[in-house]
Design a protein around this motif. Structure first.
Motif, PDB file in Angstrom:
ATOM      1  N   VAL A 124      14.782  -2.301  -2.770  1.00 62.40           N
ATOM      2  CA  VAL A 124      15.078  -0.975  -3.282  1.00 62.40           C
ATOM      3  C   VAL A 124      15.447  -1.095  -4.748  1.00 62.40           C
ATOM      4  N   GLY A 125      14.855  -0.246  -5.586  1.00 58.09           N
ATOM      5  CA  GLY A 125      15.141  -0.260  -7.017  1.00 58.09           C
ATOM      6  C   GLY A 125      14.197  -1.110  -7.838  1.00 58.09           C
ATOM      7  N   ASP A 126      13.324  -1.886  -7.186  1.00 59.14           N
ATOM      8  CA  ASP A 126      12.350  -2.693  -7.920  1.00 59.14           C
ATOM      9  C   ASP A 126      11.386  -1.805  -8.685  1.00 59.14           C
ATOM     10  N   ILE A 127      10.975  -2.259  -9.833  1.00 57.99           N
ATOM     11  CA  ILE A 127       9.967  -1.553 -10.615  1.00 57.99           C
ATOM     12  C   ILE A 127       8.601  -1.968 -10.106  1.00 57.99           C
ATOM     13  N   VAL A 128       7.739  -0.992  -9.887  1.00 59.04           N
ATOM     14  CA  VAL A 128       6.412  -1.251  -9.314  1.00 59.04           C
ATOM     15  C   VAL A 128       5.348  -0.876 -10.338  1.00 59.04           C
ATOM     16  N   VAL A 129       4.388  -1.759 -10.517  1.00 58.12           N
ATOM     17  CA  VAL A 129       3.260  -1.503 -11.404  1.00 58.12           C
ATOM     18  C   VAL A 129       2.045  -1.197 -10.559  1.00 58.12           C
TER      19      VAL A 129
ATOM     20  N   ILE B 210       0.874  -1.172   0.000  1.00 58.08           N
ATOM     21  CA  ILE B 210       0.000   0.000   0.000  1.00 58.08           C
ATOM     22  C   ILE B 210       0.910   1.221   0.000  1.00 58.08           C
ATOM     23  N   VAL B 211       0.779   2.067  -1.007  1.00 61.72           N
ATOM     24  CA  VAL B 211       1.620   3.255  -1.113  1.00 61.72           C
ATOM     25  C   VAL B 211       1.065   4.340  -0.205  1.00 61.72           C
TER      26      VAL B 211
ATOM     27  N   ASN C 246       7.261   6.038   0.619  1.00 59.00           N
ATOM     28  CA  ASN C 246       6.888   5.213   1.770  1.00 59.00           C
ATOM     29  C   ASN C 246       5.763   4.282   1.372  1.00 59.00           C
ATOM     30  N   CYS C 247       5.861   3.033   1.802  1.00 59.03           N
ATOM     31  CA  CYS C 247       4.784   2.085   1.553  1.00 59.03           C
ATOM     32  C   CYS C 247       4.752   1.047   2.667  1.00 59.03           C
ATOM     33  N   ILE C 248       3.630   0.384   2.805  1.00 55.98           N
ATOM     34  CA  ILE C 248       3.492  -0.715   3.740  1.00 55.98           C
ATOM     35  C   ILE C 248       3.381  -1.980   2.913  1.00 55.98           C
ATOM     36  N   GLN C 249       4.336  -2.868   3.076  1.00 53.80           N
ATOM     37  CA  GLN C 249       4.386  -4.094   2.278  1.00 53.80           C
ATOM     38  C   GLN C 249       3.482  -5.140   2.909  1.00 53.80           C
ATOM     39  N   ARG C 250       2.634  -5.758   2.075  1.00 53.68           N
ATOM     40  CA  ARG C 250       1.705  -6.779   2.562  1.00 53.68           C
ATOM     41  C   ARG C 250       2.174  -8.183   2.230  1.00 53.68           C
ATOM     42  N   LEU C 251       2.658  -8.410   1.024  1.00 49.50           N
ATOM     43  CA  LEU C 251       3.049  -9.743   0.580  1.00 49.50           C
ATOM     44  C   LEU C 251       4.316  -9.659  -0.248  1.00 49.50           C
TER      45      LEU C 251
END
Length: 97
Positions: free
Chosen positions: A91-96, A65-66, A81-86
């Motif tokens: 760092v550096g990953d591409i996010v869709v 969740i961004v 900042n984000c809250i990672q769920r799964l």
């Protein structure tokens, strides 16, 4: 914030610590950049107290969740900042989105 906490309590969903419950509540404003550091501190504290750990052995797409992002001319959309769920997010990953 007080009205939201009272409404949550009246609907019997959760009772926040400020009203004598067990659920921490941190008022935040991403627009005003207020409370974000306190939110991260509370999330980390809860994760430590509840011994929450990610399962690094499972390779899967990350889901998060961004909370805060910005737009960069050079990089495009950048998540601050984000809250990672799964999954695993590095760092550096591409996010869709």
């Amino acid at each position: 914030p007080d009205a939201v906490m009272a409404q949550l309590a009246s609907e019997a969903l959760v009772t926040v610590e400020q009203l004598g419950g067990e659920v921490p509540c941190v008022p935040i404003s991403a627009k005003k950049r207020q409370g974000l550091d306190e939110l991260v501190e509370i999330v980390l504290l809860q994760a430590e107290m509840l011994d929450l750990r990610a399962d690094a052995s499972r390779e899967r797409n990350a889901e998060a969740i961004v909370i805060e992002a910005r737009l960069s001319k050079r990089e495009g959309g950048v998540i601050a900042n984000c809250i990672q769920r799964l999954g695993t997010l590095s760092v550096g990953d591409i996010v869709v989105v």
